[in-house]
Design a protein around this motif. Structure first.
Motif, short mmCIF file in Angstrom:
data_model
loop_
_atom_site.label_atom_id
_atom_site.label_comp_id
_atom_site.label_asym_id
_atom_site.label_seq_id
_atom_site.Cartn_x
_atom_site.Cartn_y
_atom_site.Cartn_z
N UNK A 171 5.38 17.04 5.35
CA UNK A 171 5.27 15.59 5.21
C UNK A 171 6.52 15.00 5.85
N UNK A 172 6.33 14.21 6.88
CA UNK A 172 7.45 13.68 7.67
C UNK A 172 7.39 12.16 7.68
N UNK A 173 8.53 11.50 7.44
CA UNK A 173 8.61 10.05 7.57
C UNK A 173 9.65 9.74 8.64
N UNK A 174 9.23 9.00 9.66
CA UNK A 174 10.12 8.65 10.75
C UNK A 174 10.40 7.16 10.79
N UNK B 146 11.44 8.99 -4.76
CA UNK B 146 11.88 7.63 -5.00
C UNK B 146 13.36 7.44 -4.67
N UNK B 147 13.70 6.24 -4.22
CA UNK B 147 15.09 5.83 -4.14
C UNK B 147 15.93 6.49 -3.09
N UNK B 148 15.33 6.98 -2.01
CA UNK B 148 16.10 7.62 -0.95
C UNK B 148 15.94 6.83 0.34
N UNK C 244 0.80 -1.22 0.00
CA UNK C 244 0.00 0.00 0.00
C UNK C 244 0.83 1.27 0.00
N UNK C 245 1.86 1.28 0.85
CA UNK C 245 2.61 2.52 1.07
C UNK C 245 4.07 2.19 1.35
N UNK C 246 4.89 2.30 0.33
CA UNK C 246 6.31 1.98 0.45
C UNK C 246 7.06 3.17 1.01
N UNK C 247 7.55 3.01 2.25
CA UNK C 247 8.28 4.10 2.91
C UNK C 247 9.75 3.77 3.10
N UNK C 248 10.20 2.65 2.53
CA UNK C 248 11.62 2.34 2.57
C UNK C 248 12.07 1.44 3.69
N UNK C 249 11.13 0.93 4.51
CA UNK C 249 11.55 0.03 5.57
C UNK C 249 10.45 -0.22 6.58
N UNK C 250 10.46 -1.40 7.18
CA UNK C 250 9.48 -1.76 8.19
C UNK C 250 9.52 -0.80 9.37
N UNK C 251 8.36 -0.51 9.90
CA UNK C 251 8.28 0.32 11.09
C UNK C 251 8.26 1.82 10.83
N UNK C 252 8.44 2.22 9.58
CA UNK C 252 8.40 3.65 9.29
C UNK C 252 6.96 4.15 9.23
N UNK C 253 6.78 5.41 9.56
CA UNK C 253 5.44 6.00 9.59
C UNK C 253 5.46 7.36 8.91
N UNK C 254 4.45 7.60 8.10
CA UNK C 254 4.26 8.87 7.41
C UNK C 254 3.32 9.76 8.21
N UNK C 255 3.72 11.01 8.46
CA UNK C 255 2.90 12.00 9.15
C UNK C 255 2.67 13.19 8.21
N UNK C 256 1.44 13.67 8.14
CA UNK C 256 1.10 14.82 7.29
C UNK C 256 0.50 15.91 8.17
N UNK C 257 0.96 17.15 7.93
CA UNK C 257 0.50 18.32 8.69
C UNK C 257 0.25 19.49 7.74
#
Length: 267
Positions: free
Chosen positions: A93-96, A254-256, A59-72
């Protein structure tokens, strides 16, 4: 292309401390360190939390397990700060990564809250658009020339797929470095039947097929209920207004290793 539609529920009816660690819209973010809370570059206010969504390889590829996307974005004085501009500093847009997050909800003072909607699950669908056709949805001339009745590109909140443009023209151009990850609708339609005003803790506005309107107010308003109430139509479906008639698009680079995001809007 595949896309994923959330099944939403009114999380605010619990009317207590927020307990949703997983995907959700509005309310408070879970796991965001308070020092990472974004501040509007234009007015200096803390931005309002829009949603958080976890990494998923489909559904949502963020580059690794456990990562979370936050939108403000900033809701201190709607219309003043350029929340619709990707680089104006009024949205974020923050990905942690897992090690960057806490295990508690994050709250800050004097910030406008959006209605808290839980994501109970996701349904996979297909919009009929081939992957190689995706760039055509970001080129005005090519987009307006599209004539394919098999496309099922619809409004609404979803992950992936081709964008739905309310104005029938793209709000941005295609960029091979960025992919559309998320589309957010300003109003969320939930499955019928709508709960009563007392359960929801907010005013229920009824819109009838004959053009008339009525409303029922709750005996006791709930803390995190939508301030404007909810709208119910005659077939029993109901809508929670979040940010009026805006449609929001979140792109990921992509790709980061450290996923980067940007946001734009159309109404």
């Amino acid at each position: 292309m595949r896309y994923f539609v959330p099944k939403l529920a009114p999380g605010w009816i619990e009317d207590g401390p927020q307990s949703q660690r997983a995907d959700h819209l509005g309310g408070w973010p879970w796991g965001l360190p308070v020092e990472r809370w974004p501040v509007c570059r234009h007015c200096g206010a803390a931005m309002s939390f829009v949603c958080q969504l976890a990494h998923d390889p489909d559904r949502l590829e963020l580059g690794g397990e456990g990562r979370v996307l936050f939108v403000f974005w900033c809701l201190r004085d709607p219309g003043t700060c350029a929340v619709w501009e990707p680089d104006a500093g009024s949205n974020a847009v923050i990905v942690l990564k897992p090690e960057e997050r806490t295990d508690a909800p994050s709250e800050v003072a004097e910030v406008a809250l959006l209605p808290y909607l839980q994501v109970l699950g996701w349904s996979e669908q297909d919009d009929g658009v081939a992957a190689e056709q995706a760039p055509e949805f970001f080129d005005e001339a090519r987009y307006l020339a599209l004539e394919d009745d098999s496309f099922r590109v619809m409004p609404g909140t979803r992950l992936g797929g081709a964008p739905f443009w309310p104005q029938a023209t793209p709000v941005c151009e295609a960029d091979p470095e960025w992919r559309l990850a998320l589309q957010l609708d300003g109003g969320e339609w939930l499955a019928s039947p709508a709960p009563s005003a007392d359960i929801l803790g907010c005013t229920v506005h009824f819109q009838h097929d004959d053009g008339s309107h009525s409303q029922v107010d709750p005996l006791t308003p709930k803390t995190y209920a939508p301030r404007q109430g909810v709208l119910v139509v005659d077939d029993g479906s109901w809508c929670v207004d979040r940010f009026s008639d805006f449609t929001v698009y979140v792109f990921l680079r992509r790709g980061h290793d450290s996923a980067q995001g940007r946001l734009c809007m159309q109404r």
